[in-house]
Design a protein around this motif. Structure first.
Motif, PDB file in Angstrom:
ATOM      1  N   SER A  99       3.479  -3.526  -6.489  1.00 23.35           N
ATOM      2  CA  SER A  99       2.841  -2.508  -5.635  1.00 23.35           C
ATOM      3  C   SER A  99       2.339  -3.143  -4.343  1.00 23.35           C
ATOM      4  O   SER A  99       2.537  -2.600  -3.243  1.00 23.35           O
ATOM      5  CB  SER A  99       1.638  -1.861  -6.350  1.00 23.35           C
ATOM      6  N   VAL A 100       1.700  -4.310  -4.481  1.00 22.32           N
ATOM      7  CA  VAL A 100       1.176  -4.995  -3.294  1.00 22.32           C
ATOM      8  C   VAL A 100       2.333  -5.501  -2.432  1.00 22.32           C
ATOM      9  O   VAL A 100       2.270  -5.464  -1.196  1.00 22.32           O
ATOM     10  CB  VAL A 100       0.207  -6.136  -3.725  1.00 22.32           C
ATOM     11  N   PHE A 101       3.422  -5.895  -3.069  1.00 24.91           N
ATOM     12  CA  PHE A 101       4.621  -6.316  -2.331  1.00 24.91           C
ATOM     13  C   PHE A 101       5.148  -5.130  -1.505  1.00 24.91           C
ATOM     14  O   PHE A 101       5.401  -5.251  -0.306  1.00 24.91           O
ATOM     15  CB  PHE A 101       5.674  -6.801  -3.322  1.00 24.91           C
ATOM     16  N   ALA A 102       5.274  -3.968  -2.160  1.00 24.88           N
ATOM     17  CA  ALA A 102       5.763  -2.780  -1.441  1.00 24.88           C
ATOM     18  C   ALA A 102       4.823  -2.419  -0.293  1.00 24.88           C
ATOM     19  O   ALA A 102       5.268  -1.978   0.773  1.00 24.88           O
ATOM     20  CB  ALA A 102       5.880  -1.598  -2.416  1.00 24.88           C
ATOM     21  N   ALA A 103       3.539  -2.617  -0.509  1.00 20.84           N
ATOM     22  CA  ALA A 103       2.544  -2.202   0.486  1.00 20.84           C
ATOM     23  C   ALA A 103       2.440  -3.147   1.666  1.00 20.84           C
ATOM     24  O   ALA A 103       2.069  -2.729   2.765  1.00 20.84           O
ATOM     25  CB  ALA A 103       1.174  -2.081  -0.197  1.00 20.84           C
ATOM     26  N   THR A 104       2.763  -4.428   1.450  1.00 21.83           N
ATOM     27  CA  THR A 104       2.430  -5.411   2.497  1.00 21.83           C
ATOM     28  C   THR A 104       3.531  -6.395   2.888  1.00 21.83           C
ATOM     29  O   THR A 104       3.422  -7.027   3.932  1.00 21.83           O
ATOM     30  CB  THR A 104       1.227  -6.289   2.030  1.00 21.83           C
ATOM     31  N   ALA A 105       4.551  -6.583   2.061  1.00 19.58           N
ATOM     32  CA  ALA A 105       5.455  -7.721   2.292  1.00 19.58           C
ATOM     33  C   ALA A 105       6.164  -7.648   3.645  1.00 19.58           C
ATOM     34  O   ALA A 105       6.832  -6.647   3.941  1.00 19.58           O
ATOM     35  CB  ALA A 105       6.500  -7.788   1.176  1.00 19.58           C
ATOM     36  N   PRO A 106       6.058  -8.690   4.452  1.00 24.21           N
ATOM     37  CA  PRO A 106       6.801  -8.708   5.721  1.00 24.21           C
ATOM     38  C   PRO A 106       8.301  -8.593   5.492  1.00 24.21           C
ATOM     39  O   PRO A 106       9.026  -8.070   6.332  1.00 24.21           O
ATOM     40  CB  PRO A 106       6.453 -10.076   6.335  1.00 24.21           C
ATOM     41  N   GLU A 107       8.763  -9.045   4.316  1.00 21.84           N
ATOM     42  CA  GLU A 107      10.207  -8.992   4.001  1.00 21.84           C
ATOM     43  C   GLU A 107      10.714  -7.547   3.972  1.00 21.84           C
ATOM     44  O   GLU A 107      11.921  -7.315   4.068  1.00 21.84           O
ATOM     45  CB  GLU A 107      10.483  -9.624   2.626  1.00 21.84           C
ATOM     46  N   LEU A 108       9.798  -6.591   3.805  1.00 23.98           N
ATOM     47  CA  LEU A 108      10.230  -5.180   3.704  1.00 23.98           C
ATOM     48  C   LEU A 108      10.036  -4.424   5.019  1.00 23.98           C
ATOM     49  O   LEU A 108      10.252  -3.209   5.071  1.00 23.98           O
ATOM     50  CB  LEU A 108       9.446  -4.468   2.599  1.00 23.98           C
ATOM     51  N   GLU A 109       9.647  -5.135   6.063  1.00 24.15           N
ATOM     52  CA  GLU A 109       9.398  -4.454   7.332  1.00 24.15           C
ATOM     53  C   GLU A 109      10.611  -3.620   7.756  1.00 24.15           C
ATOM     54  O   GLU A 109      11.746  -4.114   7.760  1.00 24.15           O
ATOM     55  CB  GLU A 109       9.100  -5.504   8.402  1.00 24.15           C
ATOM     56  N   GLY A 110      10.369  -2.360   8.069  1.00 27.17           N
ATOM     57  CA  GLY A 110      11.444  -1.497   8.549  1.00 27.17           C
ATOM     58  C   GLY A 110      12.414  -1.036   7.468  1.00 27.17           C
ATOM     59  O   GLY A 110      13.428  -0.412   7.755  1.00 27.17           O
ATOM     60  N   ARG A 111      12.113  -1.336   6.201  1.00 28.83           N
ATOM     61  CA  ARG A 111      13.056  -0.981   5.123  1.00 28.83           C
ATOM     62  C   ARG A 111      12.441   0.066   4.205  1.00 28.83           C
ATOM     63  O   ARG A 111      11.252   0.025   3.903  1.00 28.83           O
ATOM     64  CB  ARG A 111      13.422  -2.220   4.295  1.00 28.83           C
ATOM     65  N   GLY A 112      13.274   0.967   3.723  1.00 30.42           N
ATOM     66  CA  GLY A 112      12.773   1.991   2.816  1.00 30.42           C
ATOM     67  C   GLY A 112      13.880   2.561   1.961  1.00 30.42           C
ATOM     68  O   GLY A 112      15.056   2.188   2.090  1.00 30.42           O
ATOM     69  N   GLY A 113      13.482   3.451   1.053  1.00 32.80           N
ATOM     70  CA  GLY A 113      14.445   4.071   0.155  1.00 32.80           C
ATOM     71  C   GLY A 113      14.951   3.106  -0.904  1.00 32.80           C
ATOM     72  O   GLY A 113      16.007   3.308  -1.491  1.00 32.80           O
ATOM     73  N   HIS A 140       7.785   4.071   6.176  1.00 32.27           N
ATOM     74  CA  HIS A 140       8.801   3.642   5.211  1.00 32.27           C
ATOM     75  C   HIS A 140       8.304   3.799   3.779  1.00 32.27           C
ATOM     76  O   HIS A 140       7.173   3.431   3.465  1.00 32.27           O
ATOM     77  CB  HIS A 140       9.219   2.199   5.489  1.00 32.27           C
ATOM     78  N   ALA A 141       9.174   4.338   2.935  1.00 36.03           N
ATOM     79  CA  ALA A 141       8.800   4.627   1.549  1.00 36.03           C
ATOM     80  C   ALA A 141       9.714   3.880   0.597  1.00 36.03           C
ATOM     81  O   ALA A 141      10.941   3.940   0.722  1.00 36.03           O
ATOM     82  CB  ALA A 141       8.907   6.129   1.298  1.00 36.03           C
ATOM     83  N   ASN A 142       9.118   3.189  -0.360  1.00 37.49           N
ATOM     84  CA  ASN A 142       9.879   2.513  -1.409  1.00 37.49           C
ATOM     85  C   ASN A 142       9.278   2.847  -2.766  1.00 37.49           C
ATOM     86  O   ASN A 142       8.097   3.180  -2.866  1.00 37.49           O
ATOM     87  CB  ASN A 142       9.842   0.990  -1.199  1.00 37.49           C
ATOM     88  N   ALA A 143      10.101   2.735  -3.800  1.00 34.53           N
ATOM     89  CA  ALA A 143       9.626   2.963  -5.163  1.00 34.53           C
ATOM     90  C   ALA A 143       9.648   1.634  -5.909  1.00 34.53           C
ATOM     91  O   ALA A 143      10.331   0.693  -5.493  1.00 34.53           O
ATOM     92  CB  ALA A 143      10.533   3.971  -5.860  1.00 34.53           C
ATOM     93  N   LEU A 144       8.914   1.577  -7.016  1.00 40.97           N
ATOM     94  CA  LEU A 144       8.845   0.306  -7.727  1.00 40.97           C
ATOM     95  C   LEU A 144       8.558   0.487  -9.202  1.00 40.97           C
ATOM     96  O   LEU A 144       7.975   1.481  -9.624  1.00 40.97           O
ATOM     97  CB  LEU A 144       7.745  -0.580  -7.111  1.00 40.97           C
ATOM     98  N   HIS A 145       8.990  -0.520  -9.943  1.00 38.02           N
ATOM     99  CA  HIS A 145       8.621  -0.659 -11.361  1.00 38.02           C
ATOM    100  C   HIS A 145       7.661  -1.838 -11.458  1.00 38.02           C
ATOM    101  O   HIS A 145       8.004  -2.942 -11.027  1.00 38.02           O
ATOM    102  CB  HIS A 145       9.870  -0.919 -12.207  1.00 38.02           C
ATOM    103  N   PRO A 146       6.464  -1.618 -12.008  1.00 38.02           N
ATOM    104  CA  PRO A 146       5.488  -2.716 -12.026  1.00 38.02           C
ATOM    105  C   PRO A 146       5.709  -3.751 -13.118  1.00 38.02           C
ATOM    106  O   PRO A 146       5.175  -4.857 -13.044  1.00 38.02           O
ATOM    107  CB  PRO A 146       4.154  -1.998 -12.263  1.00 38.02           C
ATOM    108  N   GLY A 147       6.494  -3.399 -14.174  1.00 38.34           N
ATOM    109  CA  GLY A 147       6.600  -4.249 -15.360  1.00 38.34           C
ATOM    110  C   GLY A 147       5.934  -3.525 -16.518  1.00 38.34           C
ATOM    111  O   GLY A 147       5.504  -2.377 -16.371  1.00 38.34           O
ATOM    112  N   GLY A 148       5.854  -4.169 -17.657  1.00 44.37           N
ATOM    113  CA  GLY A 148       5.149  -3.595 -18.808  1.00 44.37           C
ATOM    114  C   GLY A 148       3.791  -4.265 -18.921  1.00 44.37           C
ATOM    115  O   GLY A 148       3.711  -5.487 -19.043  1.00 44.37           O
ATOM    116  N   ILE A 149       2.739  -3.456 -18.850  1.00 42.22           N
ATOM    117  CA  ILE A 149       1.380  -4.007 -18.813  1.00 42.22           C
ATOM    118  C   ILE A 149       0.496  -3.171 -19.728  1.00 42.22           C
ATOM    119  O   ILE A 149       0.561  -1.937 -19.699  1.00 42.22           O
ATOM    120  CB  ILE A 149       0.801  -3.931 -17.364  1.00 42.22           C
TER     121      ILE A 149
END
Ligand SMILES: NC(=O)c1ccc[n+]([C@@H]2O[C@H](COP(=O)([O-])OP(=O)(O)OC[C@H]3O[C@@H](n4cnc5c(N)ncnc54)[C@H](OP(=O)(O)O)[C@@H]3O)[C@@H](O)[C@H]2O)c1
Length: 318
Positions: free
Chosen positions: A254-268, A210-219
């Motif tokens: 990024s860590v949320f996208a990589a590990t969150a159980p809430e995203l299991e099986g979800r992508g795009g 599963h692949a997701n994209a993300l915006h990290p914020g301004g850092i």
């Protein structure tokens, strides 16, 4: 205790990963020698993952890896050299990687360059599109067999709110028939990061990648290395004085996208502040995804263009 409903802009990567066990998981983070990649690698290693971080400057990467090993007590943190602006380099990296790590569970496509002067990759692609998108496209496709063996596995594509500054301009991706604009070029490359997640999800989602994209914020990171004082003013105006995040909070999505159980099986999906973001096509939007970045037709078109640029088509056998 981890409670994803409370996650927001100030949540840190460590809070997102709290209680998540990554022992036995192999994780690859591109651009792990500084900024958000470094913090992402640190937190994933802290949860027990075997982390490979890539660096162009290997001594710089080794110093980061040594620091992570020391602070987490996890000896399985390694560095691999990778220049995303060279297709030859990427092919060499991918074959070395697959020989050493036949299985990959998490890939964080984090490396990036922003608003640089006009320049080209070794293969003649506009530098931001070439390294931020084409390089990651080729590397991910070459590593797909390892991701398939690791399924359920994840790809996190570190995009940016900067994608609001431009769609992928298919008629002139390389700025050959229009004046170079460093922000439009960055925006185009970051839209491509989102479209790539959409295209990859379509091809591999049903097989557990599963692949997701993300915006990290301004850092504040080394990403601003090419900026002039007037660019900082431009960004301040565009973002209407939004608060900068710490690096610890910047790595959280990024860590949320990589590990969150809430995203299991979800992508795009497009994520920000550790949540799934909605489409927001308002011209002055400060958050959300542009619909052109999630559009499946654009994603397919980009996929075809990218295959043609790298001179290879991908069938994805495990
Ligand atoms: N910081 C922000 O406010 C912000 C906002 C939105 C999105 N992002 C995205 O977040 C990601 C990480 O950025 P950051 O803020 O952590 O910036 P950073 O500190 O500059 O880190 C970028 C990393 O990418 C690597 N890199 C750049 N070009 C590369 C290439 N051609 N080949 C291989 N590696 C390359 C850099 O390596 P070297 O050290 O060798 O240059 C560095 O390790 C980027 O994709 C960026 O677009 C950041």
């Amino acid at each position: 205790m981890r409670d994803a409903t409370k996650f927001g802009a100030e949540t840190t990567a460590s809070e997102v990963a709290d209680g998540i066990d990554l022992r036995g998981k192999v994780v690859l983070v591109t651009g792990g020698s500084s900024g958000l990649g470094q913090e992402t690698a640190r937190v994933l290693a802290d949860r027990g993952a075997h982390v490979i971080l890539t660096a162009r400057d290997v001594p710089k990467g080794e110093a980061v890896a040594a620091g992570i090993r020391a602070s987490t007590g996890n000896p399985r943190v390694e560095v691999e050299e990778l220049e995303l602006g060279s297709l030859k380099d990427i092919r060499g990296f991918a074959s070395r990687f697959l020989a050493r790590h036949p299985t990959l569970h998490v890939l964080v496509n984090n490396a990036g360059v922003m608003a640089c002067p006009q320049s080209k990759t070794a293969d003649g692609f506009e530098l931001q599109f070439g390294s931020n998108h084409v390089g990651h496209f080729l590397m991910t496709c070459l590593l797909a067999p390892a991701l398939l063996r690791g399924a359920p596995s994840r790809v996190a594509s570190v995009s940016s709110r900067g994608h609001h500054m431009s769609p992928v301009v298919f008629d002139d991706i390389q700025f050959e028939r229009r004046p170079y604009d460093k922000w439009r070029a960055y925006g185009q490359s970051k839209t491509a990061n989102v479209l790539f997640a959409v295209g990859l999800e379509r091809r591999l989602g049903a097989r557990g990648v599963h692949a997701n994209a993300l915006h990290p914020g301004g850092i504040m990171t080394e990403l601003s290395r090419h900026l002039q004082p007037e660019d900082l003013e431009f960004l301040r105006t565009r973002t209407r004085g939004m608060k900068f995040k710490s690096v610890e909070a910047g790595a959280a999505t990024s860590v949320f996208a990589a590990t969150a159980p809430e995203l299991e099986g979800r992508g795009g999906l497009y994520l920000e502040d550790c949540h799934v973001a909605a489409v927001n096509d308002a011209p002055d939007a400060l958050d959300g995804a542009k619909s052109y970045a999630l559009d499946p037709t654009n994603a397919e078109r980009l996929w075809e263009v990218s295959e043609s640029l790298v001179g290879e088509r991908f069938a994805f056998s495990a």
